[in-house]
Design an enzyme around this catalytic site. Structure first.
Site, mmCIF file in Angstrom:
data_model
loop_
_atom_site.group_PDB
_atom_site.id
_atom_site.type_symbol
_atom_site.label_atom_id
_atom_site.label_comp_id
_atom_site.label_asym_id
_atom_site.label_seq_id
_atom_site.Cartn_x
_atom_site.Cartn_y
_atom_site.Cartn_z
ATOM 1 N N CYS A 122 0.814 -1.220 0.000
ATOM 2 C CA CYS A 122 0.000 0.000 0.000
ATOM 3 C C CYS A 122 0.844 1.265 0.000
ATOM 4 O O CYS A 122 0.309 2.376 -0.045
ATOM 5 C CB CYS A 122 -0.932 -0.013 1.199
ATOM 6 S SG CYS A 122 -1.982 -1.472 1.211
ATOM 7 N N HIS A 268 -3.354 6.881 2.590
ATOM 8 C CA HIS A 268 -3.794 5.571 2.102
ATOM 9 C C HIS A 268 -5.174 5.277 2.667
ATOM 10 O O HIS A 268 -5.448 5.525 3.842
ATOM 11 C CB HIS A 268 -2.786 4.501 2.532
ATOM 12 C CG HIS A 268 -3.265 3.112 2.245
ATOM 13 N ND1 HIS A 268 -3.821 2.767 1.040
ATOM 14 C CD2 HIS A 268 -3.291 1.997 3.021
ATOM 15 C CE1 HIS A 268 -4.157 1.494 1.080
ATOM 16 N NE2 HIS A 268 -3.855 1.005 2.265
ATOM 17 N N ASN A 299 -10.301 -0.548 0.231
ATOM 18 C CA ASN A 299 -8.843 -0.455 0.232
ATOM 19 C C ASN A 299 -8.327 -1.063 -1.073
ATOM 20 O O ASN A 299 -8.439 -2.263 -1.290
ATOM 21 C CB ASN A 299 -8.293 -1.208 1.451
ATOM 22 C CG ASN A 299 -6.770 -1.191 1.531
ATOM 23 O OD1 ASN A 299 -6.087 -0.831 0.564
ATOM 24 N ND2 ASN A 299 -6.239 -1.583 2.669
HETATM 25 C C1 LIG Z 1 -9.855 -4.809 10.158
HETATM 26 C C2 LIG Z 1 -10.390 -3.776 11.139
HETATM 27 C C3 LIG Z 1 -11.415 -2.900 10.444
HETATM 28 C C4 LIG Z 1 -11.099 -4.504 12.280
HETATM 29 O O1 LIG Z 1 -11.550 -3.556 13.210
HETATM 30 P P1 LIG Z 1 -11.208 -3.712 14.771
HETATM 31 O O2 LIG Z 1 -11.915 -2.655 15.468
HETATM 32 O O3 LIG Z 1 -9.713 -3.771 14.907
HETATM 33 O O4 LIG Z 1 -11.861 -5.092 15.079
HETATM 34 P P2 LIG Z 1 -11.275 -6.254 16.006
HETATM 35 O O5 LIG Z 1 -10.494 -7.197 15.164
HETATM 36 O O6 LIG Z 1 -10.617 -5.659 17.213
HETATM 37 O O7 LIG Z 1 -12.597 -6.928 16.478
HETATM 38 C C5 LIG Z 1 -13.519 -6.261 17.351
HETATM 39 C C6 LIG Z 1 -14.693 -7.156 17.571
HETATM 40 O O8 LIG Z 1 -15.438 -7.244 16.330
HETATM 41 C C7 LIG Z 1 -15.552 -8.600 15.938
HETATM 42 N N1 LIG Z 1 -15.440 -8.643 14.497
HETATM 43 C C8 LIG Z 1 -14.329 -8.826 13.744
HETATM 44 N N2 LIG Z 1 -14.659 -8.783 12.449
HETATM 45 C C9 LIG Z 1 -15.976 -8.572 12.385
HETATM 46 C C10 LIG Z 1 -16.877 -8.437 11.335
HETATM 47 N N3 LIG Z 1 -16.506 -8.483 10.045
HETATM 48 N N4 LIG Z 1 -18.166 -8.197 11.629
HETATM 49 C C11 LIG Z 1 -18.593 -8.130 12.899
HETATM 50 N N5 LIG Z 1 -17.776 -8.267 13.945
HETATM 51 C C12 LIG Z 1 -16.491 -8.479 13.691
HETATM 52 C C13 LIG Z 1 -14.429 -9.323 16.627
HETATM 53 O O9 LIG Z 1 -14.745 -10.666 16.797
HETATM 54 C C14 LIG Z 1 -14.364 -8.593 17.943
HETATM 55 O O10 LIG Z 1 -15.367 -9.045 18.775
HETATM 56 P P3 LIG Z 1 -15.138 -9.169 20.373
HETATM 57 O O11 LIG Z 1 -14.880 -7.767 20.846
HETATM 58 O O12 LIG Z 1 -16.398 -9.764 20.862
HETATM 59 O O13 LIG Z 1 -13.933 -10.055 20.532
HETATM 60 C C15 LIG Z 1 -9.247 -2.919 11.684
HETATM 61 O O14 LIG Z 1 -8.470 -3.668 12.551
HETATM 62 C C16 LIG Z 1 -8.360 -2.321 10.648
HETATM 63 O O15 LIG Z 1 -8.787 -1.534 9.833
HETATM 64 N N6 LIG Z 1 -7.051 -2.651 10.719
HETATM 65 C C17 LIG Z 1 -6.037 -2.030 9.913
HETATM 66 C C18 LIG Z 1 -6.246 -2.331 8.495
HETATM 67 C C19 LIG Z 1 -5.130 -1.739 7.713
HETATM 68 O O16 LIG Z 1 -4.746 -0.623 7.879
HETATM 69 N N7 LIG Z 1 -4.588 -2.509 6.843
HETATM 70 C C20 LIG Z 1 -3.527 -2.029 6.075
HETATM 71 C C21 LIG Z 1 -3.493 -2.897 4.945
HETATM 72 S S1 LIG Z 1 -2.863 -1.976 3.695
#
Ligand SMILES: CC(C)(COP(=O)(O)OP(=O)(O)OC[C@H]1O[C@@H](n2cnc3c(N)ncnc32)[C@H](O)[C@@H]1OP(=O)(O)O)[C@@H](O)C(=O)NCCC(=O)NCCS
Length: 343
Positions: A122, A268, A299
């Protein structure tokens, strides 16, 4: 020792034109919910994504690149034959060799332009832009085409609720050429390979060579899954929020400007909460236009910054000559930030 003539380039470089291509198919969150247990509300509030574009079989990496590049070349007011180099940043071109850049250079009608691919996730657009600036100033090319292009739908496991909703497809391109004034600032870039496993491919391609399929991920229908992008979402999120705001500030400092001097911020497009957090940490004033293209594009990795740039200019939210801070970050982990004058 023979005396070697120095190469002669332009005093400075700038982005002269930008173009984008978004696949025709728009995919709302409802489609993602067919394969994962989630909700439209969760996806919108945790990532900011409402819809994304997915490419059809005809919308190949090359086809999307040619479309975006044609627009960028027209926007720059030059002919394809004037392009001296084509740099393509992608992680979703599935032939190891040759580089897809050579096919794109040929299809665009360049005059045997130098052409190569880079893999910088990215941050790929910023890496390509930095190379292009170097080529223009050093004199190995008068005009350089930088393309960020991805078909991340091909690398998405639709049964993985941590990533199924995140990725989209598309291509963005810019033409970089000579300038009389500085219009691309110093790049602040780097890598943190100790975190290389936080965003990765589920299975390495060479795993398929042995014919031993034991342990490979299996889909609900029993078939072996194609490799996909997997990530430690929270770890990447924290890294982006804490470390990338610092890198963005370093790019402002390196360019000799402050947040007040900015017109536009194009980070990004990974998560709208990461964008909002960076805006806060950088204390960007109200007048700065912030790209939140992720809402309708998802993304798109290397394509995300040029696609967002093109849209801001097309909608009139940003204008030619505006000062913009761009920052890309992702798999590697790698990052690149710089201040540019918009085309
Ligand atoms: C992927 C992303 C959106 C997830 O969001 P988050 O707030 O970190 O979510 P978490 O993984 O901490 O999960 C939080 C809760 O939601 C749940 N959850 C995870 N995915 C889920 C989904 N698709 N739908 C519903 N619930 C979900 C988890 O099980 C967790 O539940 P719990 O609190 O009961 O354990 C986020 O982590 C993110 O954007 N990360 C960076 C991505 C990035 O920059 N990537 C770069 C690549 S270039």
């Amino acid at each position: 020792m023979a005396k070697i003539k120095p190469s002669k380039g332009a005093p400075y470089a700038r982005i002269l034109g930008v173009g984008g291509y978004r696949p025709t198919r728009v995919v709302p969150n409802e489609v993602i919910l067919e394969t994962i247990d989630s909700s439209d509300e969760w996806i919108r509030s945790r990532s900011g994504i409402e819809t994304r574009h997915w490419a059809s079989p005809e919308e190949t990496v090359a086809a999307m690149s040619v479309e975006a590049s044609g627009k960028a070349i027209a926007d720059a007011g030059i002919e394809a034959a004037q392009i001296g180099a084509v740099v393509v940043s992608t992680v979703s071109h599935f032939s190891q060799t040759p580089a897809i850049a050579t096919e794109i250079a040929d299809r665009l009608g360049t005059d045997k332009a130098a052409a190569f691919d880079i893999s910088a996730g990215c941050a790929g657009f910023g890496y390509g832009l930095t190379l292009a600036k170097g080529m223009v100033v050093e004199g190995s090319a008068e005009y350089v085409l930088v393309i960020g292009v991805e078909r991340l739908s091909d690398l998405t496991d639709l049964e993985d609720r941590a990533t199924a909703f995140l990725f989209g497809d598309g291509a963005g391109a810019v033409v970089v050429g000579p300038a009389k004034e500085p219009a691309i600032g110093p790049t602040v870039w780097g890598s943190e390979g100790d975190k290389s496993q936080t965003i990765k491919q589920t299975v390495s391609w060479d795993r398929f060579r042995s014919g031993d399929v034991s342990g490979l991920p299996v889909a609900a229908d029993g078939t072996i899954k194609f490799p996909a992008i997997t990530q430690e979402g929270q770890a990447v999120f924290r890294w982006a929020v804490f470390e990338m705001a610092k890198v963005a500030q370093q790019a402002l400092d390196a360019a000799g400007i402050t947040a007040d001097d900015l017109d536009v911020f194009i980070p990004h497009q990974a998560n709208v909460r990461i964008i909002d957090s960076m805006v806060k940490t950088l204390k960007l004033p109200e007048h700065v236009t912030v790209a939140r293209d992720i809402r309708t594009t998802g993304n798109t990795s290397a394509a995300s910054i040029p696609l967002a740039m093109e849209r801001l200019l097309a909608t009139g939210e940003a204008k030619s000559g505006d000062t913009a801070l761009v920052i890309g970050f992702g798999a590697g982990l790698v990052y690149a930030a710089t201040v540019v004058t918009l085309p």
